[in-house]
Design a protein around this motif. Structure first.
Motif, PDB file in Angstrom:
ATOM      1  N   GLY A  44       0.652  -1.231  -0.138  1.00  0.00           N
ATOM      2  CA  GLY A  44       0.086  -0.046   0.031  1.00  0.00           C
ATOM      3  C   GLY A  44       0.846   1.103  -0.004  1.00  0.00           C
ATOM      4  N   ASP A  45       2.094   1.336   0.041  1.00  0.00           N
ATOM      5  CA  ASP A  45       2.964   2.200  -0.061  1.00  0.00           C
ATOM      6  C   ASP A  45       3.128   2.950  -1.590  1.00  0.00           C
ATOM      7  OD1 ASP A  45       5.069   4.248   0.127  1.00  0.00           O
ATOM      8  OD2 ASP A  45       5.920   3.258   1.831  1.00  0.00           O
ATOM      9  N   PRO A  46       2.718   4.207  -1.484  1.00  0.00           N
ATOM     10  CA  PRO A  46       2.537   4.586  -3.240  1.00  0.00           C
ATOM     11  C   PRO A  46       3.925   5.045  -3.588  1.00  0.00           C
ATOM     12  CG  PRO A  46       1.486   6.313  -1.515  1.00  0.00           C
ATOM     13  CD  PRO A  46       1.809   4.795  -0.630  1.00  0.00           C
ATOM     14  N   THR A  47       4.648   5.570  -2.423  1.00  0.00           N
ATOM     15  CA  THR A  47       6.153   6.006  -2.763  1.00  0.00           C
ATOM     16  C   THR A  47       7.102   4.918  -3.073  1.00  0.00           C
ATOM     17  OG1 THR A  47       5.559   8.089  -1.525  1.00  0.00           O
ATOM     18  CG2 THR A  47       7.868   7.493  -2.022  1.00  0.00           C
ATOM     19  N   TYR A  48       7.135   3.793  -2.227  1.00  0.00           N
ATOM     20  CA  TYR A  48       8.058   2.921  -2.342  1.00  0.00           C
ATOM     21  C   TYR A  48       7.729   1.505  -2.476  1.00  0.00           C
ATOM     22  CZ  TYR A  48      10.550   6.309   0.373  1.00  0.00           C
ATOM     23  OH  TYR A  48      11.132   7.578   0.942  1.00  0.00           O
ATOM     24  N   GLY A  49       6.482   1.152  -2.394  1.00  0.00           N
ATOM     25  CA  GLY A  49       5.768   0.079  -2.947  1.00  0.00           C
ATOM     26  C   GLY A  49       5.755  -0.430  -4.247  1.00  0.00           C
ATOM     27  N   PRO A  50       6.281  -1.309  -5.086  1.00  0.00           N
ATOM     28  CA  PRO A  50       6.135  -1.422  -6.575  1.00  0.00           C
ATOM     29  C   PRO A  50       4.961  -2.125  -6.897  1.00  0.00           C
ATOM     30  CG  PRO A  50       7.331  -3.188  -5.524  1.00  0.00           C
ATOM     31  CD  PRO A  50       7.166  -2.383  -4.473  1.00  0.00           C
ATOM     32  N   SER A  51       4.405  -2.931  -6.034  1.00  0.00           N
ATOM     33  CA  SER A  51       3.074  -3.727  -6.441  1.00  0.00           C
ATOM     34  C   SER A  51       1.779  -3.033  -6.142  1.00  0.00           C
ATOM     35  CB  SER A  51       3.014  -5.250  -5.725  1.00  0.00           C
ATOM     36  OG  SER A  51       2.092  -5.827  -6.157  1.00  0.00           O
ATOM     37  N   ARG A  52       1.234  -2.207  -7.209  1.00  0.00           N
ATOM     38  CA  ARG A  52      -0.176  -1.723  -7.000  1.00  0.00           C
ATOM     39  C   ARG A  52      -1.343  -2.838  -7.066  1.00  0.00           C
ATOM     40  NH1 ARG A  52      -0.026   4.184 -10.252  1.00  0.00           N
ATOM     41  NH2 ARG A  52       1.798   5.088  -8.940  1.00  0.00           N
ATOM     42  N   GLU A  53      -0.864  -3.669  -8.151  1.00  0.00           N
ATOM     43  CA  GLU A  53      -1.952  -4.937  -8.360  1.00  0.00           C
ATOM     44  C   GLU A  53      -1.963  -5.572  -6.781  1.00  0.00           C
ATOM     45  OE1 GLU A  53      -2.126  -8.617 -11.084  1.00  0.00           O
ATOM     46  OE2 GLU A  53      -0.064  -8.074 -10.419  1.00  0.00           O
ATOM     47  N   LEU A  54      -0.905  -5.822  -6.163  1.00  0.00           N
ATOM     48  CA  LEU A  54      -1.221  -6.310  -4.605  1.00  0.00           C
ATOM     49  C   LEU A  54      -2.056  -5.502  -3.890  1.00  0.00           C
ATOM     50  CD1 LEU A  54      -0.638  -8.726  -2.837  1.00  0.00           C
ATOM     51  CD2 LEU A  54       1.782  -7.901  -2.306  1.00  0.00           C
ATOM     52  N   SER A  55      -1.697  -4.333  -3.678  1.00  0.00           N
ATOM     53  CA  SER A  55      -2.336  -3.267  -2.947  1.00  0.00           C
ATOM     54  C   SER A  55      -3.765  -3.275  -3.118  1.00  0.00           C
ATOM     55  CB  SER A  55      -1.727  -2.039  -3.018  1.00  0.00           C
ATOM     56  OG  SER A  55      -0.357  -1.955  -2.400  1.00  0.00           O
ATOM     57  N   ARG A  56      -4.176  -3.280  -4.600  1.00  0.00           N
ATOM     58  CA  ARG A  56      -5.752  -3.304  -4.922  1.00  0.00           C
ATOM     59  C   ARG A  56      -6.396  -4.601  -4.622  1.00  0.00           C
ATOM     60  NH1 ARG A  56      -3.389  -0.531  -9.675  1.00  0.00           N
ATOM     61  NH2 ARG A  56      -3.368  -2.701 -10.741  1.00  0.00           N
ATOM     62  N   ALA A  57      -5.405  -5.777  -4.758  1.00  0.00           N
ATOM     63  CA  ALA A  57      -6.247  -7.194  -4.469  1.00  0.00           C
ATOM     64  C   ALA A  57      -6.625  -7.145  -2.883  1.00  0.00           C
ATOM     65  CB  ALA A  57      -5.471  -8.101  -4.840  1.00  0.00           C
ATOM     66  N   LEU A  58      -5.688  -6.390  -1.953  1.00  0.00           N
ATOM     67  CA  LEU A  58      -5.871  -6.596  -0.615  1.00  0.00           C
ATOM     68  C   LEU A  58      -6.702  -5.451  -0.126  1.00  0.00           C
ATOM     69  CD1 LEU A  58      -2.471  -8.077   0.655  1.00  0.00           C
ATOM     70  CD2 LEU A  58      -4.460  -9.173   0.344  1.00  0.00           C
ATOM     71  N   GLY A  59      -7.014  -4.349  -0.963  1.00  0.00           N
ATOM     72  CA  GLY A  59      -7.748  -3.534  -0.649  1.00  0.00           C
ATOM     73  C   GLY A  59      -7.106  -2.181   0.459  1.00  0.00           C
ATOM     74  N   ALA A  60      -5.700  -2.222   0.230  1.00  0.00           N
ATOM     75  CA  ALA A  60      -4.855  -1.226   0.901  1.00  0.00           C
ATOM     76  C   ALA A  60      -4.679  -0.062   0.284  1.00  0.00           C
ATOM     77  CB  ALA A  60      -3.374  -1.955   1.166  1.00  0.00           C
ATOM     78  N   ARG A  61      -5.442   0.994   0.835  1.00  0.00           N
ATOM     79  CA  ARG A  61      -5.395   2.393   0.402  1.00  0.00           C
ATOM     80  C   ARG A  61      -4.447   3.369   0.936  1.00  0.00           C
ATOM     81  NH1 ARG A  61     -12.234   3.329   0.201  1.00  0.00           N
ATOM     82  NH2 ARG A  61     -12.487   1.470  -1.165  1.00  0.00           N
ATOM     83  N   ARG A  62      -3.682   3.006   1.831  1.00  0.00           N
ATOM     84  CA  ARG A  62      -2.578   3.313   2.449  1.00  0.00           C
ATOM     85  C   ARG A  62      -1.551   2.331   2.925  1.00  0.00           C
ATOM     86  NH1 ARG A  62      -1.761   3.113   8.483  1.00  0.00           N
ATOM     87  NH2 ARG A  62      -3.977   2.922   9.435  1.00  0.00           N
ATOM     88  N   PRO A  63      -0.284   2.828   3.180  1.00  0.00           N
ATOM     89  CA  PRO A  63       0.862   1.947   3.817  1.00  0.00           C
ATOM     90  C   PRO A  63       0.143   0.927   4.842  1.00  0.00           C
ATOM     91  CG  PRO A  63       1.778   4.088   3.189  1.00  0.00           C
ATOM     92  CD  PRO A  63       0.355   4.247   3.198  1.00  0.00           C
ATOM     93  N   VAL A  64       0.253  -0.138   4.958  1.00  0.00           N
ATOM     94  CA  VAL A  64       0.116  -1.040   6.110  1.00  0.00           C
ATOM     95  C   VAL A  64       1.084  -0.851   7.170  1.00  0.00           C
ATOM     96  CG1 VAL A  64      -0.945  -3.115   6.716  1.00  0.00           C
ATOM     97  CG2 VAL A  64      -1.279  -2.336   4.478  1.00  0.00           C
ATOM     98  N   LEU A  65       1.155  -0.038   7.681  1.00  0.00           N
ATOM     99  CA  LEU A  65       2.162   0.387   8.821  1.00  0.00           C
ATOM    100  C   LEU A  65       1.343   1.078  10.014  1.00  0.00           C
ATOM    101  CD1 LEU A  65       5.193   0.442   9.459  1.00  0.00           C
ATOM    102  CD2 LEU A  65       5.393   2.661   8.368  1.00  0.00           C
ATOM    103  N   HIS A  66       1.546   0.674  11.038  1.00  0.00           N
ATOM    104  CA  HIS A  66       0.823   1.030  12.301  1.00  0.00           C
ATOM    105  C   HIS A  66       2.158   1.042  13.326  1.00  0.00           C
ATOM    106  CE1 HIS A  66      -2.315   1.634  15.169  1.00  0.00           C
ATOM    107  NE2 HIS A  66      -1.869   0.469  15.790  1.00  0.00           N
ATOM    108  N   ALA A  67       2.103   2.144  13.967  1.00  0.00           N
ATOM    109  CA  ALA A  67       2.878   2.229  15.449  1.00  0.00           C
ATOM    110  C   ALA A  67       2.180   1.698  16.518  1.00  0.00           C
ATOM    111  CB  ALA A  67       3.079   3.892  15.692  1.00  0.00           C
ATOM    112  N   ALA A  68       2.403   0.361  16.890  1.00  0.00           N
ATOM    113  CA  ALA A  68       1.619  -0.369  17.781  1.00  0.00           C
ATOM    114  C   ALA A  68       1.838  -0.180  19.125  1.00  0.00           C
ATOM    115  CB  ALA A  68       1.222  -1.740  17.320  1.00  0.00           C
ATOM    116  N   ALA A  69       3.063  -0.016  19.507  1.00  0.00           N
ATOM    117  CA  ALA A  69       3.683  -0.195  21.091  1.00  0.00           C
ATOM    118  C   ALA A  69       4.531   0.842  21.268  1.00  0.00           C
ATOM    119  CB  ALA A  69       4.036  -1.546  21.082  1.00  0.00           C
ATOM    120  N   LEU A  70       4.474   1.272  22.561  1.00  0.00           N
ATOM    121  CA  LEU A  70       5.553   2.694  22.909  1.00  0.00           C
ATOM    122  C   LEU A  70       5.949   2.223  24.239  1.00  0.00           C
ATOM    123  CD1 LEU A  70       6.575   5.193  21.967  1.00  0.00           C
ATOM    124  CD2 LEU A  70       4.807   6.192  23.002  1.00  0.00           C
TER     125      LEU A  70
END
Length: 321
Positions: A253-279
């Motif tokens: 889902g990363d439009p800047t660094y991710g090469p696979s738009r096909e994969l992002s579309r197939a998974l419905g990723a509209r933004r990078p699948v990245l989450h700051a989960a723990a601190l």
């Protein structure tokens, strides 16, 4: 309106270069004012490429003001005391004002809510001691008091703040656990991007593969993905995105660094699948240990489900604390 006169020693300079030097602003900012028609030379609107001449009168007219947008809603606050707070930043929210984002930021939301923000090195970034990219969600530390700002800044520099992320990447890393120790700087071929470069700033990332999935509608070699727990050793701009791309596994889902738009579309990723989960951090004033966890938001859980994966358990992202 500001009136300036070109001295003899500046004769022949480009207007944008000269104006930037006079006003103490960047050349791009000066060029923007010139292109907007805010600058006249002897009462004639000029081009940024025009060469100024000694004795010419340069007038800088007041820029048209754009009404500030309404501040965004305050994100959920997961911890707060008189010295600091931790918010769960949603994707799509810029942390502080900057080029292209003069308002509508997290800083604006905090100010509108009346939350004290410690002054920092830059006036546009009060309280900000680290950042998340606009399209990254998750936990963010904010300093309310000068003591907290100084303490948190020092702790981050000393790598004493535990920051754990969840990422979904293209493909499956060869090694289930790994350490990426590679310097990061501006990409010489694209100044908008960052990259691993020899003269970059030191950067360290650790990762661990949690599970492997795939997009069913794509062939196996194009649909494989891996769920990773990542830990920042440093905090460079776009660090995880750059390091995982250098590893050969960019974030889905990363439009800047991710090469696979096909994969992002197939998974419905509209933004990078990245989450700051723990601190995890020792309180800079009281010394008490703070450990917080933020589950994945609904849109990222849906992406994982399409890949046949379940959200990571809390223990997967806090292991080793």
């Amino acid at each position: 309106m500001t009136s300036l006169t070109v001295p003899p020693e500046d004769d022949g300079q480009r207007l944008d270069v000269w104006l930037a030097g006079q006003l103490g602003i960047s050349r791009n900012q000066a060029a923007h004012r010139i292109d907007a028609g805010d600058v006249t030379v002897d009462e004639v609107v000029a081009s940024r490429r025009r060469r100024v001449r000694a004795g010419e009168r340069i007038l800088l007219h007041a820029a048209a003001t754009v009404p500030a947008s309404e501040p965004p809603p305050l994100p959920p606050v997961r911890y707060r005391d008189e010295h600091l707070l931790v918010v769960a930043k949603p994707a799509g929210l810029v942390v502080h004002p900057g080029a292209g984002h003069p308002d509508g930021t997290l800083v604006d939301a905090l100010r509108a809510a009346g939350i004290p923000l410690a002054p920092g090195d830059e006036p546009s970034r009060p309280g900000i001691v680290h950042r998340l990219d606009r399209d990254t969600s998750g936990l963010l530390l904010i300093a309310s008091s000068p003591e907290a700002h100084a303490g948190l800044t020092a702790a981050l520099a000393a790598r004493e703040v535990a920051r754990r992320y969840h990422a979904l990447v293209v493909g499956v890393p060869t090694h289930p656990r790994g350490r990426i120790d590679a310097p990061i700087g501006r990409d010489p071929g694209d100044r908008v991007r960052f990259a691993v470069v020899a003269d970059g700033r030191p950067a360290l990332t650790r990762y661990r593969t949690l599970a492997v999935g795939r997009a069913d509608e794509l062939p196996e070699h194009r649909g494989a993905v891996a769920s990773l727990a990542c830990q920042l050793g440093t905090g460079r701009t776009h660090q995880l995105r750059v390091h995982l791309t250098a590893l050969g596994h960019p974030i889905v889902g990363d439009p800047t660094y991710g090469p696979s738009r096909e994969l992002s579309r197939a998974l419905g990723a509209r933004r990078p699948v990245l989450h700051a989960a723990a601190l995890g951090v020792d309180h800079p004033v009281t010394g008490a240990r703070l450990e917080l966890y933020e589950p994945l938001p609904a849109e990222l859980r849906a992406v994982l489900q399409r890949a046949g994966l379940t959200p990571p358990a809390q223990r997967d992202l806090t292991e080793g604390w």
